[in-house]
Write a protein that holds these residues in place. Sequence first.
Motif, PDB file in Angstrom:
ATOM      1  N   GLU A 119       0.850  -1.199   0.000  1.00 52.50           N
ATOM      2  CA  GLU A 119       0.000   0.000   0.000  1.00 52.50           C
ATOM      3  C   GLU A 119       0.892   1.258   0.000  1.00 52.50           C
ATOM      4  N   ASP A 120       1.979   1.211   0.778  1.00 53.05           N
ATOM      5  CA  ASP A 120       2.911   2.353   0.821  1.00 53.05           C
ATOM      6  C   ASP A 120       3.419   2.690  -0.580  1.00 53.05           C
ATOM      7  N   LEU A 121       3.458   1.691  -1.448  1.00 53.10           N
ATOM      8  CA  LEU A 121       3.987   1.917  -2.801  1.00 53.10           C
ATOM      9  C   LEU A 121       2.964   2.573  -3.727  1.00 53.10           C
ATOM     10  N   GLY A 122       1.764   2.816  -3.223  1.00 55.08           N
ATOM     11  CA  GLY A 122       0.752   3.479  -4.043  1.00 55.08           C
ATOM     12  C   GLY A 122      -0.316   2.533  -4.545  1.00 55.08           C
ATOM     13  N   ASN A 123      -0.648   1.514  -3.744  1.00 54.70           N
ATOM     14  CA  ASN A 123      -1.671   0.554  -4.140  1.00 54.70           C
ATOM     15  C   ASN A 123      -2.797   0.504  -3.104  1.00 54.70           C
ATOM     16  N   PRO A 124      -3.767   1.439  -3.193  1.00 57.08           N
ATOM     17  CA  PRO A 124      -4.825   1.448  -2.178  1.00 57.08           C
ATOM     18  C   PRO A 124      -5.590   0.117  -2.161  1.00 57.08           C
ATOM     19  N   PHE A 420      13.356   0.747  -7.489  1.00 60.14           N
ATOM     20  CA  PHE A 420      14.179   0.109  -6.470  1.00 60.14           C
ATOM     21  C   PHE A 420      14.479   1.088  -5.330  1.00 60.14           C
ATOM     22  N   GLN A 421      14.706   2.339  -5.730  1.00 62.60           N
ATOM     23  CA  GLN A 421      14.996   3.363  -4.712  1.00 62.60           C
ATOM     24  C   GLN A 421      13.827   3.470  -3.721  1.00 62.60           C
ATOM     25  N   LYS A 422      12.626   3.435  -4.267  1.00 63.18           N
ATOM     26  CA  LYS A 422      11.427   3.521  -3.423  1.00 63.18           C
ATOM     27  C   LYS A 422      11.327   2.265  -2.532  1.00 63.18           C
ATOM     28  N   HIS A 423      11.585   1.092  -3.134  1.00 71.05           N
ATOM     29  CA  HIS A 423      11.570  -0.148  -2.342  1.00 71.05           C
ATOM     30  C   HIS A 423      12.539  -0.053  -1.172  1.00 71.05           C
ATOM     31  N   ARG A 424      13.733   0.448  -1.504  1.00 76.31           N
ATOM     32  CA  ARG A 424      14.777   0.503  -0.484  1.00 76.31           C
ATOM     33  C   ARG A 424      14.354   1.392   0.682  1.00 76.31           C
ATOM     34  N   GLN A 425      13.770   2.511   0.327  1.00 74.63           N
ATOM     35  CA  GLN A 425      13.340   3.447   1.372  1.00 74.63           C
ATOM     36  C   GLN A 425      12.281   2.794   2.271  1.00 74.63           C
ATOM     37  N   ILE A 426      11.318   2.129   1.647  1.00 71.89           N
ATOM     38  CA  ILE A 426      10.223   1.507   2.409  1.00 71.89           C
ATOM     39  C   ILE A 426      10.757   0.343   3.241  1.00 71.89           C
ATOM     40  N   LEU A 427      11.596  -0.480   2.616  1.00 70.19           N
ATOM     41  CA  LEU A 427      12.122  -1.654   3.326  1.00 70.19           C
ATOM     42  C   LEU A 427      12.980  -1.255   4.520  1.00 70.19           C
ATOM     43  N   LEU A 428      13.840  -0.264   4.303  1.00 74.07           N
ATOM     44  CA  LEU A 428      14.753   0.126   5.399  1.00 74.07           C
ATOM     45  C   LEU A 428      13.969   0.645   6.590  1.00 74.07           C
ATOM     46  N   ASN A 429      12.929   1.401   6.279  1.00 69.32           N
ATOM     47  CA  ASN A 429      12.086   1.940   7.327  1.00 69.32           C
ATOM     48  C   ASN A 429      11.429   0.803   8.128  1.00 69.32           C
ATOM     49  N   ARG A 430      10.905  -0.176   7.411  1.00 69.49           N
ATOM     50  CA  ARG A 430      10.208  -1.284   8.091  1.00 69.49           C
ATOM     51  C   ARG A 430      11.183  -2.228   8.807  1.00 69.49           C
ATOM     52  N   LEU A 431      12.303  -2.530   8.138  1.00 72.82           N
ATOM     53  CA  LEU A 431      13.229  -3.508   8.736  1.00 72.82           C
ATOM     54  C   LEU A 431      13.894  -2.971  10.007  1.00 72.82           C
ATOM     55  N   ALA A 432      13.921  -1.654  10.140  1.00 69.76           N
ATOM     56  CA  ALA A 432      14.515  -1.062  11.352  1.00 69.76           C
ATOM     57  C   ALA A 432      13.602  -1.279  12.561  1.00 69.76           C
ATOM     58  N   MET A 580       3.330  -9.090  -7.245  1.00 75.57           N
ATOM     59  CA  MET A 580       3.801  -8.663  -5.912  1.00 75.57           C
ATOM     60  C   MET A 580       4.953  -7.676  -6.101  1.00 75.57           C
ATOM     61  N   PRO A 581       4.800  -6.432  -5.677  1.00 71.28           N
ATOM     62  CA  PRO A 581       5.898  -5.491  -5.910  1.00 71.28           C
ATOM     63  C   PRO A 581       7.090  -5.780  -5.006  1.00 71.28           C
ATOM     64  N   LEU A 582       6.784  -6.217  -3.776  1.00 74.77           N
ATOM     65  CA  LEU A 582       7.823  -6.609  -2.813  1.00 74.77           C
ATOM     66  C   LEU A 582       7.450  -7.990  -2.305  1.00 74.77           C
ATOM     67  N   ILE A 583       8.381  -8.888  -2.285  1.00 74.98           N
ATOM     68  CA  ILE A 583       8.075 -10.257  -1.856  1.00 74.98           C
ATOM     69  C   ILE A 583       7.730 -10.248  -0.365  1.00 74.98           C
ATOM     70  N   PRO A 584       6.638 -10.906   0.031  1.00 78.18           N
ATOM     71  CA  PRO A 584       6.348 -10.936   1.470  1.00 78.18           C
ATOM     72  C   PRO A 584       7.284 -11.906   2.198  1.00 78.18           C
ATOM     73  N   GLY A 585       7.434 -11.695   3.493  1.00 78.51           N
ATOM     74  CA  GLY A 585       8.257 -12.588   4.298  1.00 78.51           C
ATOM     75  C   GLY A 585       7.443 -13.802   4.688  1.00 78.51           C
ATOM     76  N   SER A 586       7.210 -14.687   3.737  1.00 78.18           N
ATOM     77  CA  SER A 586       6.412 -15.891   3.991  1.00 78.18           C
ATOM     78  C   SER A 586       6.547 -16.772   2.766  1.00 78.18           C
ATOM     79  N   HIS A 587       6.016 -17.966   2.870  1.00 79.48           N
ATOM     80  CA  HIS A 587       5.883 -18.792   1.669  1.00 79.48           C
ATOM     81  C   HIS A 587       4.719 -18.169   0.889  1.00 79.48           C
ATOM     82  N   LEU A 588       4.692 -18.353  -0.410  1.00 80.53           N
ATOM     83  CA  LEU A 588       3.864 -17.424  -1.191  1.00 80.53           C
ATOM     84  C   LEU A 588       2.431 -17.856  -1.466  1.00 80.53           C
ATOM     85  N   VAL A 589       2.131 -19.145  -1.324  1.00 81.23           N
ATOM     86  CA  VAL A 589       0.883 -19.592  -1.942  1.00 81.23           C
ATOM     87  C   VAL A 589      -0.369 -18.962  -1.331  1.00 81.23           C
ATOM     88  N   SER A 590      -0.385 -18.749  -0.011  1.00 77.49           N
ATOM     89  CA  SER A 590      -1.596 -18.171   0.595  1.00 77.49           C
ATOM     90  C   SER A 590      -1.827 -16.765   0.038  1.00 77.49           C
TER      91      SER A 590
END
Length: 609
Positions: A119-124, A420-432, A580-590
Amino acid sequence: MLGTLIGEQEQLLDSYTYVIVGGGTAGLTVANRLSEDPDTTVLVLEAGIPDRKECAAILQRCLGGTMRSVYDWNITTEPQIYLSGRRQNLPIGKALGGSSMLNGMMFDRGAPSDYDMWEDLGNPGWGWAGLLPYFKKSETFTPPKPEHVARFGITYDPSVHGFDGYVQSGYPNFIYPQNKNFQDAMKSLGIAQPLDQAGEALGAFWSPNTIDPKNMTRSYARSAYFDNFVGRQNLHVYTSRHVTKLITEDNDEESGEGMEISGVEYVKPGDATRYVAKAKKEVIISAGTVHTPQILQLSGIGRKSLLEKLSIPVLIDLPGVGQNFQDHPYIMLIQSNQPVDNVEHSVIDLDRNASWDAESKALFYSNREGPWTAGSPNSVAFLPLSTYTDKAEALLGAYTTQEPGQHLRDGSEPAVIAGFQKHRQILLNRLAGTHTAAMEFIWLSGANQRFQMPFSISVTHPFSRGFIEINSTDPLAAPIVDLRTGSNPVDLNLFVEAFRFNRRLVQTPAIQELVPTELTPGPLLREDEELGQFARANLSTMFHPSGTSAMQPREIGGVVDHNLMVYGTRNLRVVDASIMPLIPGSHLVSTVYAIGEKAADIIKAAGKN
Ligand SMILES: Cc1cc2nc3c(=O)[nH]c(=O)nc-3n(C[C@H](O)[C@H](O)[C@H](O)COP(=O)(O)OP(=O)(O)OC[C@H]3O[C@@H](n4cnc5c(N)ncnc54)[C@H](O)[C@@H]3O)c2cc1C
């Protein structure tokens, strides 16, 4: 009309309301839901064949048996230059049900933050709150047996599960006791244990499988969304049919309304005839992460320079097609162990001990109990960075100081770099923070079919990005598949820290009870450089390809918008793991089932207008 599984060309209608490319996990989900309306006609074209319900396809006992079989596309990657030049085998389902037929039957969700990042990436509507109803809608959850709750302490939260969906989820009728050792070990290291992974997949938890409680067989897209609907006259599924390209109307993107796709061209392998299936409303591509971008590129939708190089007329210049390829890299760390009193058997013994296997087989066929019901893992841990290493800040800092395009492939388009720049910004924020996992640890019940005591470890949010690209106009030729695993060197450093955590885990009394001796990486490897080299020499894919038709704004390399419509078209959608714009931290099928369920609602709503 014979019903839904088409046998002959003559049975097809002249045109269908919807034509779906790929009868895999997402494709069958969407096909089922769209054909609930009897006034709608749906055709699914699937390159693979239906399985024969053989052991390899549907029983945990034979798990993995369909890989490298007729049900597998048998993809080989480019040499992975960051992994000592090794090529990887990337299994992908080529069957009715697609990869849900080949997969390891683990059924877990990502943490809420994984989807909130979408959603942060612009997907309401694609955050946790928007997806939870679809996770539930796809599932019928069967709680663990009371004796397993009592013995192993499995907990669950009914409020986050579904109870009338088509995919069956639950636990096998037999649980290897070594699972408890893992849970206890994690607990002793202070790792949180959530009530249920389905609501908060962080910490160490019990993970269900896609298993049908009635008979302990695989629940997959075919059994869930197709087998019970054979006879639905408005749903046609045609197998062994390979879609070669999209057919467009004589108009172009410039009109402002978007290009109209009128159908698809397909072949029967071994037959040179090109057939056409016409769509009255929409074409939906659900061919999976590798083949969806291939079909788009073959049809003239993709990076202009690539299409021009192959003399394919450029219909839509969309540089993101096939880029942003993500997967979970993983590694197995092996311990040997001695026979111990409290553990009678482990999975590996089914292959080593013929009489125990025969006994287990008899038990399975008499009342669907025993070790033949088990096989895929039930104990996992998804750990935020700060819970498994004290170097979290330094590791995230190393990602931060990189130039945005520094580790992307040479010649990446500006839009792709911006994405990728946008991904990095979002990921770094969340992973912290502490609500996003950086690493997964899977406990393979004390053994798998090959190793006595393997610990499987995987990076959940890699920063490395690969790509899929055609290198010929032959639609039956495999595209270039380059995972580029480890191209971002910090991903490998996350592994080094995980190896250290794993050693701490093995030292806990709960794991020591099993008398482990480290075989890999081996006790002599201790320095960062040595452990990093071990990772490069041994990492492989966890079979989670995703991201190559990313749902994100077009100007940052997106391929589809938040309604899954391909940019520049008005009636072409993509519905599969590639969005999937960013892979979730899980196995994917669900997540793929949830995407399919949500997509069907989006398409139905659009169809009413
Ligand atoms: C070996 C393996 C183990 C896995 N283990 C797990 C696990 O334990 N738990 C988990 O959650 N996830 C697991 N996954 C991942 C998960 O199964 C996949 O992410 C998911 O099933 C992908 O769904 P999809 O709809 O994107 O693609 P698929 O299900 O692969 O469907 C794509 C379909 O399109 C068809 N197709 C492709 N090209 C064409 C064409 N040109 N014409 C017609 N048809 C075409 C394919 O044959 C296929 O049937 C595993 C995957 C694999 C391969």
